[in-house]
Design an enzyme around this catalytic site. Sequence first.
Site, short mmCIF file in Angstrom:
data_model
loop_
_atom_site.label_atom_id
_atom_site.label_comp_id
_atom_site.label_asym_id
_atom_site.label_seq_id
_atom_site.Cartn_x
_atom_site.Cartn_y
_atom_site.Cartn_z
CG HIS A 121 -1.92 1.02 1.34
ND1 HIS A 121 -1.64 2.33 1.68
CD2 HIS A 121 -3.27 0.97 1.14
CE1 HIS A 121 -2.76 3.03 1.70
NE2 HIS A 121 -3.77 2.23 1.37
CG ASP A 198 0.51 -2.17 5.98
OD1 ASP A 198 -0.36 -2.21 6.87
OD2 ASP A 198 0.34 -1.57 4.90
CD GLN A 201 -6.96 -4.46 3.94
OE1 GLN A 201 -7.92 -5.18 4.17
NE2 GLN A 201 -7.10 -3.18 3.63
CE LYS A 224 -6.98 -0.11 5.93
NZ LYS A 224 -7.84 0.35 4.84
CB CYS A 363 -3.55 3.39 -1.62
SG CYS A 363 -4.56 4.85 -1.30
#
Length: 406
Positions: A121, A198, A201, A224, A363
């Site tokens: 991302h 990261d 998600q 999220k 993104c």
Amino acid sequence: MYDVEQVRAEFPILSRQVNGKPLVYLDNGASAQKPRAVIEAVTQAYSMEYANVHRGLHYLSNLATEKYEAVRGIVGRFLNADPEEIVFNSGTTEGINLVSYGWAAPRLQAGDEIVLSIMEHHANIVPWHFLRERQGVVLKWVECDAKGDLDPQAVIDAIGPRTKLVAVTHMSNVLGTVVDVAAICAGAREKGVPVLVDGSQAAVHMPVDVRAIGCDFYAVTGHKLYGPSGSGAIFIRRERMEEMRPFLGGGDMIREVGRDFVTYNDPPMKFEAGTPSIVAQIGLGVALDYMMGLGMENIAAHERSIRDYARARLAGLNWLNVQGNSETKGAIFSFTMAGAAHAHDISTILDKRGVAVRAGTHCAMPLMEHMGVGATCRASFGLYNTKAEVDALISALELANELFNG
């Protein structure tokens, strides 16, 4: 037993209609909806309990501080981390920028390398571009294969004598691919290279254990995670914290300030300047408690069933091209349609049926270039989605294909 209808009843927005149709919310990869417990906690905090934290001796300040700081322990349980290794922020973007400015910038010189995957991302790309532009740091890219899989060994092999950091996603927000970050961390550790993960998600869809993963940094974002926007946190291994300089200057991150000196607070407070998003963080704690109450394994199992059903149904549409088909794939489907239909046009037609999907580059422009597409539609599922909503998506896609391709 996971009762999805009971779960859905906890999310007020799911009972509304859009364009005269029941809302089918499939944009969870961008931002998830909020359960009633989070909404009520935020309302309570603003209406009856609000005060600034850490600075007051009065009742409301102490109450707000107690609730706010309790979230550090909740995030710690959620990630299996020491609460003192949890830094609060506005989300993953700020967390990664903190690492870029506070840890990487002081140690990296021209010619030093950061290894990235092509699936990242922009939040895990642009902060490293800053170092490329300003300090001559080299970005080394590792590509995924045609199915969307990222070979951990390829990432490890990309680590050279000048590599100072590996920055990699745990789960692609476009392809749904789940990356074996534990294998990457183990290989990088043997070469003495820290790893930033990261987790924006992945943390929503599966249990996360930063100790088992072995990473140095793990970033999550509240909006999220069924929590408020403007909330988030990053796990930073204690020894990395000791190596970092402050990112922002102001209240709370200092011990003393004089005309000719400043001394800083201990981590994690050292990296939390100014009045924070108090109520948002309190809401995040409630959201994480809600998810852990449902059980992260139960959420993952439910979403796997939705993924498998959606994958089978989408495979029956020979005019639809789903990007990425990894066996590790989560319930995220990015697709293009045969003919001249643009992702934005497809999304507009779906919206007329009450189906909310994302359209664009998500993104992830380097990944889009790698896949050879300009934009895709993305249907991303969450803990409250159902197989009936998959059917609604398919029906809306069939309408779009009929309109665009006859």
